[in-house]
Design a protein around this motif. Structure first.
Motif, short mmCIF file in Angstrom:
data_model
loop_
_atom_site.label_atom_id
_atom_site.label_comp_id
_atom_site.label_asym_id
_atom_site.label_seq_id
_atom_site.Cartn_x
_atom_site.Cartn_y
_atom_site.Cartn_z
N GLY A 16 0.84 -1.19 0.00
CA GLY A 16 0.00 0.00 0.00
C GLY A 16 0.88 1.24 0.00
N GLU A 17 0.24 2.40 -0.20
CA GLU A 17 1.01 3.64 -0.34
C GLU A 17 1.82 3.97 0.91
OE1 GLU A 17 -1.30 6.96 -1.68
OE2 GLU A 17 0.24 8.41 -1.13
N PHE A 18 1.16 3.95 2.08
CA PHE A 18 1.88 4.33 3.31
C PHE A 18 2.90 3.28 3.70
CE2 PHE A 18 -2.31 6.58 3.97
CZ PHE A 18 -1.83 7.80 3.53
N LEU A 20 4.51 1.37 1.67
CA LEU A 20 5.65 1.49 0.77
C LEU A 20 6.58 2.62 1.23
CD1 LEU A 20 7.06 0.63 -1.91
CD2 LEU A 20 5.71 2.42 -3.03
N ILE A 21 6.01 3.76 1.59
CA ILE A 21 6.83 4.88 2.06
C ILE A 21 7.62 4.45 3.30
CG2 ILE A 21 6.82 7.24 3.00
CD1 ILE A 21 4.27 7.76 1.34
N ASP A 22 6.92 3.79 4.23
CA ASP A 22 7.61 3.32 5.45
C ASP A 22 8.75 2.38 5.09
OD1 ASP A 22 5.96 4.73 7.03
OD2 ASP A 22 4.72 3.03 7.67
N ILE A 39 10.97 12.78 7.60
CA ILE A 39 9.84 12.12 6.93
C ILE A 39 8.71 11.84 7.92
CG2 ILE A 39 9.17 9.93 5.85
CD1 ILE A 39 12.11 9.98 4.69
N GLY A 40 7.48 12.02 7.45
CA GLY A 40 6.34 11.58 8.26
C GLY A 40 5.35 12.66 8.62
N ASP A 41 5.57 13.86 8.14
CA ASP A 41 4.59 14.92 8.42
C ASP A 41 4.19 15.56 7.09
OD1 ASP A 41 3.13 17.05 9.88
OD2 ASP A 41 4.28 16.28 11.59
N ASP A 42 3.35 16.59 7.13
CA ASP A 42 2.94 17.23 5.88
C ASP A 42 4.13 17.89 5.20
OD1 ASP A 42 -0.13 17.06 5.77
OD2 ASP A 42 0.31 17.60 7.84
N ALA A 43 5.04 18.43 5.99
CA ALA A 43 6.27 19.01 5.45
C ALA A 43 7.40 18.71 6.42
CB ALA A 43 6.12 20.52 5.27
N SER A 86 -0.91 23.68 0.57
CA SER A 86 -1.72 23.16 1.66
C SER A 86 -0.86 22.43 2.70
CB SER A 86 -2.78 22.21 1.08
OG SER A 86 -3.55 21.64 2.09
N ASP A 87 0.16 21.73 2.25
CA ASP A 87 1.04 21.01 3.18
C ASP A 87 1.88 21.96 4.03
OD1 ASP A 87 0.46 18.25 2.95
OD2 ASP A 87 1.43 18.20 0.99
N ILE A 88 2.21 23.13 3.50
CA ILE A 88 2.95 24.13 4.29
C ILE A 88 2.01 24.75 5.34
CG2 ILE A 88 4.28 26.28 4.25
CD1 ILE A 88 5.70 23.97 2.77
#
Ligand code: ADP
Ligand code: MG
Length: 346
Positions: A16-18, A20-22, A39-43, A86-88
């Motif tokens: 899955g997407e998350f 895979l990132i992990d 890594i792991g937050d909006d920014a 939006s992520d900022i």
């Protein structure tokens, strides 16, 4: 030819997407003292001494994130910028700069790229952001736009996903589910058109949700409002994948339990009849629809008076010790939310 040393062929969909990132980033060790948040937050947050610099990247791919049969190119350029800003804002920061990477096949004339850039410039104007660089390359399959946004966050005001505490209130800006219903209408009209190209699309009366899907705005105004009200969110995240998924992120990252009331979730009245037409539940649409680009945050209960009169903000629940995310239904059943949301890897 690239030969992997590892002969295994694990399908991406199994993670899955998350996941895979992990999996890919588990070994990314932070070496530098000025990496305040990786890594792991909006920014990410980089320590600049007197403030943090926030950095975030998003990649939009034709056929996955947008469909050019109904997405005007100017809107696409605009939306690509907005989803990054939006992520900022989700860090309680001010976006300042963007870079734009674009991969394009030769089926696009220069005029098409001009349209995309008209949208990019419009968003930069509206959000007071400077376009300061990027990269341009060719693509064999469709259009891809990758934007990196850079912003400034006051150190004492940075709102991570991890700061929610016992008794905090859970607040959401605007209303939810509109972008998803906009997409449903666009997909329906596309099918009608494909079956009979003489039919005109029936989009009248759906202006609000179509705008939510095609030309969303990022909630810079909410960051400014919170500053004016002197409210510092204890945690914050933007709603890109759906309320349900973002609530689980807040709960997991803050090691708390989040509880939201179904009857408090803000939903635009125009969505109710449409959901009936599509045989969808408004709650499911609001919880899992995604792409609303609203801000979801927590505040200390003592700040309730400061925000309660504001029509842009709705208290939807509360935080307590524990784990997981719960939806308390209209008939007071407690439903534990499970991982879902939009999963582009499936
Ligand atoms: P958002 O939904 O806010 O855009 P994502 O779910 O895309 O965030 O990403 C979650 C976290 O994982 C972010 O910190 C992001 O920077 C990081 N991330 C995503 N993809 C990669 C990657 N390929 N390599 C390194 N970090 C990544
Ligand atoms: Mg985000």
């Amino acid at each position: 030819m690239f030969e992997s040393k590892n002969p295994q062929r694990t399908p991406i969909s199994s993670l899955g997407e998350f996941g895979l990132i992990d999996h890919l980033t588990a070994n990314a060790k932070v070496k530098l003292a000025n990496t305040a948040l990786g890594i792991g937050d909006d920014a990410a947050l980089i320590d600049m001494g007197d403030h943090y610099q926030a950095v975030s990247t998003d990649l939009l791919v034709e056929g996955v994130h947008f469909d050019l049969s109904y997405m005007p190119l100017k809107h696409l350029g605009y939306k690509s910028v907005v989803v990054n800003l939006s992520d900022i804002y989700a860090m309680n920061g001010v976006a300042e700069h963007i870079t734009v990477g674009i991969a394009v096949s030769n089926r696009f004339p220069v005029e098409a790229l001009e349209e995309i850039y008209a949208g990019i410039h419009l968003a930069c104007e509206k959000y007071n952001v400077d376009l300061v660089g990027g990269d341009t390359t060719s693509s064999r399959s469709g259009l891809m736009i990758s934007i990196t946004a850079i912003g400034r966050v006051e150190k004492t005001k940075a709102a991570k996903r991890s700061g929610a505490g016992d008794n905090d209130l859970i607040v959401v800006s605007g209303d939810l589910g509109g972008a998803y219903m906009g997409l449903q209408v666009l997909e329906r009209e596309k099918q009608v058109y494909l079956e009979n190209p003489d039919m005109q699309p029936e989009l009248h009366g759906h202006e609000y949700i179509l705008e939510r899907q095609l030309k969303p705005e990022a909630r810079k105004d909410i960051v400014e409002l919170l500053a004016a009200l002197e409210v510092v969110p204890t945690s914050m995240i933007d709603i890109s994948d759906g309320l349900s998924s973002e609530l689980m992120h807040l709960a997991n990252n803050s090691n708390v339990q989040v509880n939201v009331y179904e009857n408090k979730i803000p939903i635009d009245p125009s969505i109710y009849t449409l959901c009936e037409e599509f045989n969808l539940s408004t709650t499911t649409v609001a919880m899992n629809g995604g792409e609303d680009y609203e801000l979801l945050f927590t505040i200390p209960i003592g700040d309730h008076d400061k925000i309660k009169a504001n029509p842009n903000l709705t208290v939807i629940g509360y935080v307590k010790e524990g784990s997981g995310a719960n939806l308390i239904t209209r008939d007071e059943k407690v439903i534990e939310l499970k991982a879902q949301g939009f999963n582009h890897m499936e």
